[in-house]
Scaffold this active site. Structure first.
Site, PDB file in Angstrom:
ATOM      1  CD  GLU A 199      -2.875   1.242   2.350  1.00 53.00           C
ATOM      2  OE1 GLU A 199      -3.541   2.380   2.456  1.00 53.00           O
ATOM      3  OE2 GLU A 199      -2.737   0.190   3.173  1.00 53.00           O
TER       4      GLU A 199
ATOM      5  NE  ARG B 164       5.212  -8.649  10.727  1.00 52.39           N
ATOM      6  CZ  ARG B 164       4.305  -7.699  10.813  1.00 52.39           C
ATOM      7  NH1 ARG B 164       3.248  -7.638  11.392  1.00 52.39           N
ATOM      8  NH2 ARG B 164       4.588  -6.361  10.332  1.00 52.39           N
TER       9      ARG B 164
ATOM     10  CE  LYS C  65       2.700   1.292   6.628  1.00 44.91           C
ATOM     11  NZ  LYS C  65       2.007   0.770   5.480  1.00 44.91           N
TER      12      LYS C  65
END
Length: 615
Positions: free
Chosen positions: A66, A308, A318
């Site tokens: 994104e 991850r 983030k």
């Protein structure tokens, strides 16, 4: 935006590591699971795809960021995995921007992501084939599919699989239930197809304010998986979009858009991290409904989850990265201490190091915490092979060779790379006064100390053997200069060099020709392995702030004397400063003839040996 082709050099031809995703792909290929797929050369619904020829790619993967921030180390793992698998199995990997949230996405992030993926060594552009004069450019935007997403949403309404809900966000949240309690049906769940279709079209026409209505999938409000309790798939947003401008005032939810994007792009293996595992039932439900209506071709994409990347001494959230930047704990998104790819590039981490690291850690379904030293060791391994050697004195002390002629100049010759003799040697100016490291002299030597102290001999690397004869001090008693005599017949590379057996070896640069440069000594941004984690002795109700674990010594800026060859270093050119570590000419602040150097990594890990680091 540029779509120039770039060679795919990032993945070895041999399948160097095996993991469960490779096993799935190989089983699918052996069963010819995707052999019937058609591909028109561009994304589209089934009618368009089925009109095309057989898909030339054996598999298709995708990297779908994104564009609402900068990529970090975790994204590097995903990039290397998706592009690497496509290369190794004769497939294609798409770079796709999941730009479904106009309020957070910007062209700045799109450009940065494109640059980072290219920097890592991957391309989404395939060269022209024998069958086609045009190459295949696999660069896509979710926003380019908005027309089809709306069409698919209207199909779901028409087929009874979606309805418009007029509840507020708070009311929807309250009726959703919990992990142990079923949700309750919205009173709008029984709206007629005609009413929901009319409302959805009016939503598209901009007749309602944000939040007035949402389009929801009609699945099962008592499902054990909360993600199947009539999830929202479209919401009203009166916001300008970086790609489509003001054309739309309804935008799809990510969980609705993502599987559709995969299907339109003919993705075979949709590889994502474990936090999306709970979303897979909705992913499959949605694609099945659309395939039943003939809107998507089979076989449908398969979602596969892997763990991850989790590394010690960094944060990859983030939200936390944004805090570090906005609160100025670091100097922007490309600060070399930050685990962003722009920061890593500026620090001098080679792209090859990330590719090798990703290959070695592989992919698994188990969450694990990887020591940061593993990443650093991989970078050292790559840099040891690629970086030419140079000499720099970071903590200078003047050395005066009293018996060397005042005006005499000569050259010493040092190999550019000890492992690559074909790179030749470079000349280093030598004179009466040199800069040496301050730690290379002691007035009272400690046990086992073999460098300079009064009466001792040591070799000037690539030069002569010298004997210390004394030293000068300032008014405070600090040593400001060391005196010595050199042995003229001891020059390196001559027959007399072996006559003198000395244990100490000193690095130096000539005072007259040395280049004074800014050098930034970077260290880890955090002082503990798990920033923000509770420690032994903490109160039960204590919530620790990860910012409390910032290492106050994560950067030290010094002025250092460098050999003159370094004055012409180009931005992003990497070197091993002998004895000190690997350094890179800063890509932002370096100027022609005036490079600034960042320390990438030391020659070996010394973190645990440094006092005051471990709490």
């Amino acid at each position: 935006m540029s779509q120039e082709p770039k060679s795919n050099e990032a993945s070895s031809s041999a399948l160097a590591s095996t993991h469960f995703i490779r096993n799935i792909i190989e089983a699918d290929l052996a069963a010819a699971r995707h052999a019937s797929r058609r591909w028109s050369g561009r994304p589209g619904p089934a009618a368009q795809q089925l009109a095309g020829p057989p898909d030339p790619a054996r598999i298709r993967t995708r990297f779908p960021p994104e564009p609402n921030g900068y990529l970090h180390f975790g994204h590097a793992k995903s990039i290397c995995l998706n592009f690497g698998l496509a290369q190794d199995y004769g497939g294609r990997c798409h770079l796709r921007f999941d730009d479904t949230n106009p309020e957070k996405e910007e062209q700045e992030y799109v450009d940065s992501i494109v640059d980072s993926v290219r920097w890592l060594g991957f391309s989404w552009t395939e060269p022209a084939s024998a069958e086609s004069s045009d190459g295949e450019c696999n660069l896509y935007f979710a926003s380019n599919y908005f027309d089809w997403m709306v069409e698919f949403a209207e199909y779901l309404i028409a087929s009874g699989h979606a309805y418009v809900d007029s509840h507020s966000a708070e009311e929807m949240r309250a009726s959703r239930g919990t992990l142990t309690e079923a949700g309750t049906d919205s009173p709008f769940r029984e709206r007629s197809v005609e009413e929901s279709m009319d409302l959805f079209k009016r939503m598209q026409n901009g007749e309602f304010p944000d939040g007035a209505h949402v389009l929801r999938a009609r699945i099962d409000m008592s499902a054990a998986n909360i993600n199947l309790r009539d999830p929202a798939i479209y919401r009203i947003r009166h916001a300008s979009h970086h790609n489509t401008g003001d054309r739309w005032c309804v935008y799809p939810m990510y969980t609705y858009a993502h599987p559709i994007e995969d299907a339109l792009e003919n993705i075979t293996h949709s590889i994502c991290t474990l936090e999306f595992a709970d979303q897979r039932p909705f992913y499959d439900w949605l694609l099945e409904r659309l395939a039943e209506g003939g809107l998507l071709q089979r076989p449908l994409p398969q979602q596969i989850e892997f763990s991850r990347l989790n590394l010690t001494y960094i944060v990859l959230s983030k939200r936390k990265l944004i805090q570090l930047v906005e609160e100025k704990h670091v100097d922007g998104w490309d600060d070399p201490r930050l685990p962003t790819l722009v920061g890593a590039r500026r620090r001098g981490y080679p792209a090859e190091g990330f590719r090798l690291f990703a290959e070695r850690i592989g992919a698994s379904r188990s969450e694990s915490l990887i020591e940061y030293t593993q990443l650093e060791d991989t970078m050292r391994e790559v840099l040891n092979e690629s970086a030419e050697r140079r000499v720099a004195v970071l903590d200078p002390l003047r050395l005066i060779i009293d018996n060397y002629p005042q005006d005499q100049r000569e050259e010493a010759f040092a190999p550019n790379h000890p492992l690559k003799p074909e790179l030749g040697k470079r000349a280093m100016p030598f004179g009466r006064e040199l800069w040496i490291e301050r730690e290379d002299f002691m007035v009272q030597p400690s046990k086992g100390y073999h460098r300079l102290y009064p009466g001792n001999m040591a070799r000037l690397r690539y030069g002569y053997v010298v004997r210390c004869t004394g030293y000068d001090c300032d008014a405070s008693g600090a040593v400001i200069a060391v005196h010595c005599d050199y042995l003229p017949d001891s020059r390196s590379g001559t027959s007399g060099a072996d006559t003198y057996k000395v244990k100490g070896n000193l690095h130096w640069v000539a005072v007259a020709e040395a280049y004074l440069a800014e050098v930034r000594l970077y260290d880890r941004l955090f002082a503990v392995p798990s920033p923000g984690a509770r420690r032994d002795g903490d109160a039960e109700d204590l919530e620790r702030d990860f910012r409390d674990d910032i290492n106050p010594n994560s950067i030290r800026v010094i002025k250092a004397w460098l050999e003159p060859a370094l004055k012409d270093a180009r931005a992003e050119e990497r070197f091993q400063f002998e004895r000190h570590g690997y350094f890179v000419a800063d890509r932002v602040d370096s100027q022609p003839g005036a490079p600034v150097f960042n320390r990438t990594v030391t020659l070996k890990d010394s973190w645990s040996a440094k006092p005051g680091r471990q709490r």
